[in-house]
Design a protein around this motif. Structure first.
Motif, PDB file in Angstrom:
ATOM      1  N   ARG A 108       2.172   2.104  -3.518  1.00 54.85           N
ATOM      2  CA  ARG A 108       1.178   2.599  -4.466  1.00 54.85           C
ATOM      3  C   ARG A 108       0.440   3.826  -3.937  1.00 54.85           C
ATOM      4  O   ARG A 108      -0.525   4.266  -4.555  1.00 54.85           O
ATOM      5  CB  ARG A 108       0.150   1.499  -4.789  1.00 54.85           C
ATOM      6  N   TRP A 109       0.872   4.393  -2.811  1.00 58.70           N
ATOM      7  CA  TRP A 109       0.247   5.593  -2.267  1.00 58.70           C
ATOM      8  C   TRP A 109       0.468   6.751  -3.230  1.00 58.70           C
ATOM      9  O   TRP A 109       1.543   6.934  -3.779  1.00 58.70           O
ATOM     10  CB  TRP A 109       0.831   5.903  -0.897  1.00 58.70           C
ATOM     11  N   TRP A 110      -0.558   7.566  -3.476  1.00 61.45           N
ATOM     12  CA  TRP A 110      -0.518   8.571  -4.533  1.00 61.45           C
ATOM     13  C   TRP A 110       0.611   9.582  -4.347  1.00 61.45           C
ATOM     14  O   TRP A 110       1.248   9.996  -5.314  1.00 61.45           O
ATOM     15  CB  TRP A 110      -1.865   9.294  -4.601  1.00 61.45           C
ATOM     16  N   TRP A 111       0.877   9.966  -3.094  1.00 59.06           N
ATOM     17  CA  TRP A 111       1.918  10.954  -2.857  1.00 59.06           C
ATOM     18  C   TRP A 111       3.307  10.366  -3.135  1.00 59.06           C
ATOM     19  O   TRP A 111       4.191  11.060  -3.654  1.00 59.06           O
ATOM     20  CB  TRP A 111       1.830  11.465  -1.422  1.00 59.06           C
ATOM     21  N   THR A 112       3.490   9.090  -2.835  1.00 56.04           N
ATOM     22  CA  THR A 112       4.756   8.422  -3.134  1.00 56.04           C
ATOM     23  C   THR A 112       5.003   8.395  -4.639  1.00 56.04           C
ATOM     24  O   THR A 112       6.099   8.698  -5.115  1.00 56.04           O
ATOM     25  CB  THR A 112       4.746   6.989  -2.575  1.00 56.04           C
ATOM     26  N   VAL A 162      -3.397   4.147  -4.760  1.00 59.36           N
ATOM     27  CA  VAL A 162      -4.187   4.263  -3.536  1.00 59.36           C
ATOM     28  C   VAL A 162      -4.412   5.748  -3.253  1.00 59.36           C
ATOM     29  O   VAL A 162      -3.463   6.510  -3.072  1.00 59.36           O
ATOM     30  CB  VAL A 162      -3.478   3.588  -2.355  1.00 59.36           C
ATOM     31  N   TRP A 163      -5.710   6.162  -3.222  1.00 57.47           N
ATOM     32  CA  TRP A 163      -6.081   7.554  -2.990  1.00 57.47           C
ATOM     33  C   TRP A 163      -6.860   7.669  -1.681  1.00 57.47           C
ATOM     34  O   TRP A 163      -7.532   6.717  -1.270  1.00 57.47           O
ATOM     35  CB  TRP A 163      -6.976   8.080  -4.111  1.00 57.47           C
ATOM     36  N   PRO A 164      -6.826   8.850  -1.038  1.00 55.18           N
ATOM     37  CA  PRO A 164      -7.804   9.102   0.034  1.00 55.18           C
ATOM     38  C   PRO A 164      -9.216   9.101  -0.547  1.00 55.18           C
ATOM     39  O   PRO A 164      -9.402   9.261  -1.759  1.00 55.18           O
ATOM     40  CB  PRO A 164      -7.414  10.504   0.536  1.00 55.18           C
ATOM     41  N   ARG A 202       0.827  -1.191   0.000  1.00 56.25           N
ATOM     42  CA  ARG A 202       0.000   0.000   0.000  1.00 56.25           C
ATOM     43  C   ARG A 202       0.872   1.256   0.000  1.00 56.25           C
ATOM     44  O   ARG A 202       0.556   2.244  -0.676  1.00 56.25           O
ATOM     45  CB  ARG A 202      -0.908  -0.015   1.229  1.00 56.25           C
ATOM     46  N   GLU A 203       1.967   1.211   0.746  1.00 55.10           N
ATOM     47  CA  GLU A 203       2.856   2.375   0.803  1.00 55.10           C
ATOM     48  C   GLU A 203       3.487   2.654  -0.558  1.00 55.10           C
ATOM     49  O   GLU A 203       3.679   3.807  -0.954  1.00 55.10           O
ATOM     50  CB  GLU A 203       3.943   2.157   1.849  1.00 55.10           C
ATOM     51  N   LYS A 215     -10.162  10.007  -4.305  1.00 59.19           N
ATOM     52  CA  LYS A 215     -10.565   8.873  -5.137  1.00 59.19           C
ATOM     53  C   LYS A 215     -11.877   9.184  -5.862  1.00 59.19           C
ATOM     54  O   LYS A 215     -12.038   8.886  -7.053  1.00 59.19           O
ATOM     55  CB  LYS A 215     -10.745   7.626  -4.267  1.00 59.19           C
TER      56      LYS A 215
END
Length: 436
Positions: free
Chosen positions: A98-102, A117-119, A95-96, A123
Motif C-alpha cells: 500500500r506504499w504510495w510509490w508502489t 501509506v504516505w510519508p 505496508r509495502e 499525508k
C-alpha cells in the motif's frame, strides 16, 4: 434415537397382540373383560399417537436445520458450518503493497484511498487536498459531473489587443475631440500541461519569432476556479503604441489606420467572485474543461475587483497630418495613474446545446471608487470607478478530447469634467487538448 425405535416396535407389537385377542375371542367373553380390553386399547392408542407425533417433529427439525438436543453421552462429530450471510474477510495488505510509490507505478494511486501509506508531509498535503475537495468542489451530479481525469495537455492559440475611446476637453476654437485607438493583435501560441488545478507551460510570441525583435507587449494570467468561487490575477503591458482608427474630423470622420507611438499601458488586476448556484452551475466546465455540465443552468455572482492602471497618451507624438488639422489645440501628455476598488456582481449561464456542446455567457459590471496618484492628470483625488467584464465560450467534448473557443473583455471607464476615457483589453483564444 434408539429409544424412539424401541417405542415404534412396541407400538406395532401392541397392535398385533390386540388384533390377535380380538380374533381369538369368542362370544363367551364376559362384559368385564371387554371393558378391560377397551381401556387398554385407548391407553396404547394414546401412546402410539404420541410416538408418531415425536417422529413427525423430529423429521421437521431435520428439514428446518434446527438444533437437535442429543444425549450427553453422544459425541458430536460434526464440524461447525460457516454462517450463511458472513462474507469472507479480505487478505490484509502489507505496508509495502500500500506504499504510495508502489501504487503509483501500478497506476492504482488514488488520493481518496484511505489505505494508502504516505510519508508524513505528503499525508498532510493529501488530507488538506481531500478536505478542500469536499468543501469547495462538490456538485449535484444531476447537473455537473466530473470528467474522471486529472491530467490535461492542451495547445493554445491566444490573441489579444487593447483599445481606447477618448474624449478630449474643448480648447481654443475647438470643441471636444473624440478619438478611437487600438493596438495590433498580439498572437501567441503555447502548450500547457495541467494536473488538477496546477498548470505549467510556455507560449511564444509571433512578433519575436517572425519579426526577430523583443516584443513590445506582455501578458501574464493566473487563475484558480472551484465549485464555490473563481479568482483571477492578470497583468497586461503595451509599450508599442497603437493605431488611430478615428480622430475628430480627420479623414472626414471615416475609419482609418495611423500609427501613434505615444501610448503606453500597464494594467495589474485581481478579481474574485462567488457562485451562488454552485451545486448546479460550473464555470470550469466552460473555461478549463474540468467538468461536464449535464443540464443548462446559471448562477448569480458577487465579488471584488482591484485594479492598478497606468495609461499615458503623449499627443506631442501625433502624426503631422492630424496636428495640422487642429492648429489651435495644445496637445500634451495625458497621464492616468490610479488604483480602483469595486464591487463585482453579475450573472453567468451555461447553455447545453447538445450532450457534448456547451455555450457560456457571463456579464459582470462593477462599481466602486478610484484613488488617483499625485502624478496623475487629476492629482491626488478619489473618483467614481465603473468597470465591466464579459466572457463567451463554446466548448465541445469528444471523449477525452476537447476543443474550445473563448472571448473576453475587461473594460475601465474614467470621467472627469468634459474628459472621459474607456480603455479595454480584448482576448480571443482557441484550445485543443486531451484528458488522461
Amino acid at each position: 434415537m434408539k429409544m424412539r425405535i424401541l417405542h415404534i416396535i412396541a407400538f406395532f407389537f401392541v397392535l398385533f397382540i390386540s388384533g390377535s385377542l380380538q380374533v381369538r375371542g369368542d362370544d363367551s367373553t364376559d362384559k368385564k373383560d371387554e371393558e378391560w380390553l377397551e381401556h387398554e386399547s385407548i391407553i396404547e392408542g394414546d401412546e402410539a399417537a404420541r410416538i408418531v407425533e415425536d417422529i413427525e417433529n423430529y423429521g421437521l427439525d431435520i428439514l428446518n436445520d434446527k438444533e437437535i438436543k442429543r444425549p450427553d453421552s453422544a459425541p458430536n462429530i460434526e464440524a461447525d458450518l460457516p454462517e450463511p450471510d458472513r462474507k469472507p474477510e479480505p487478505l490484509v495488505a502489507t505496508r509495502e503493497q500500500r506504499w504510495w510509490w508502489t501504487l503509483f507505478k501500478q497506476h492504482k494511486l488514488s488520493m481518496q484511498d484511505t489505505t494508502v501509506v504516505w510519508p508524513k508531509f505528503l499525508k498532510f498535503c493529501v488530507d488538506v487536498y481531500n478536505w478542500g475537495d469536499r468543501t469547495f468542489n462538490t456538485y449535484d451530479p444531476e447537473y455537473v459531473q466530473s470528467t474522471g481525469k486529472r491530467w490535461k495537455v492542451r495547445l493554445v492559440s491566444d490573441n489579444w489587443l487593447d483599445t481606447y475611446d477618448l474624449n478630449l476637453p474643448p480648447m481654443g476654437g475647438n470643441g471636444r475631440i473624440h478619438s478611437t485607438m487600438s493596438s495590433d493583435v498580439y498572437a501567441n501560441i503555447g502548450a500547457y500541461l495541467q494536473y488538477m488545478a496546477v498548470s505549467v507551460g510556455s507560449s511564444y510570441d509571433f512578433e519575436k519569432i517572425f519579426k526577430k525583435k523583443e516584443p513590445s507587449h506582455k501578458k501574464y494570467e493566473f487563475g484558480f476556479i472551484c465549485a464555490l468561487f473563481n479568482a483571477e490575477l492578470y497583468y497586461h503591458e503595451n509599450r508599442g503604441g497603437v493605431n488611430i482608427r478615428s480622430f475628430d474630423r480627420v479623414n472626414e470622420g471615416k475609419l482609418m489606420k495611423e500609427y501613434f507611438p505615444g501610448v503606453n499601458m500597464y494594467t495589474l488586476g485581481f478579481d474574485a467572485y462567488y457562485f451562488f448556484n454552485n451545486k448546479k452551475y460550473s464555470q470550469g466546465a466552460a473555461y478549463n474543461f474540468a467538468k461536464y455540465q449535464m443540464k443548462s443552468q446559471g448562477s448569480f455572482m458577487l465579488g471584488l475587483s482591484i485594479t492598478n492602471q497606468r495609461l499615458s497618451f503623449n499627443f506631442s507624438e501625433l502624426p503631422d497630418n492630424i496636428k495640422d488639422q487642429h492648429p489651435d489645440y495644445d496637445f500634451k501628455n495625458y497621464y492616468f495613474h490610479y488604483n480602483s476598488y469595486a464591487v463585482l456582481a453579475g450573472y453567468g449561464y451555461n447553455l447545453v446545446l447538445a450532450p457534448k456542446l456547451l455555450f457560456n455567457v457571463t456579464v459582470m459590471p462593477s462599481v466602486g471608487f478610484s484613488h488617483y496618484y499625485e502624478d496623475s492628470l487629476e492629482g491626488n483625488k478619489y473618483l467614481l470607478s465603473l468597470n465591466i467584464q464579459g466572457k463567451l465560450s463554446l466548448t465541445y467534448n469528444l471523449g477525452n478530447y476537447f476543443f474550445g473557443l473563448f472571448g473576453n473583455i475587461k473594460g475601465h471607464y474614467y470621467k472627469q469634467g468634459q474628459m472621459s476615457l474607456f480603455s479595454s483589453i480584448e482576448n480571443f483564444s482557441a484550445y485543443v487538448g486531451l484528458r488522461f
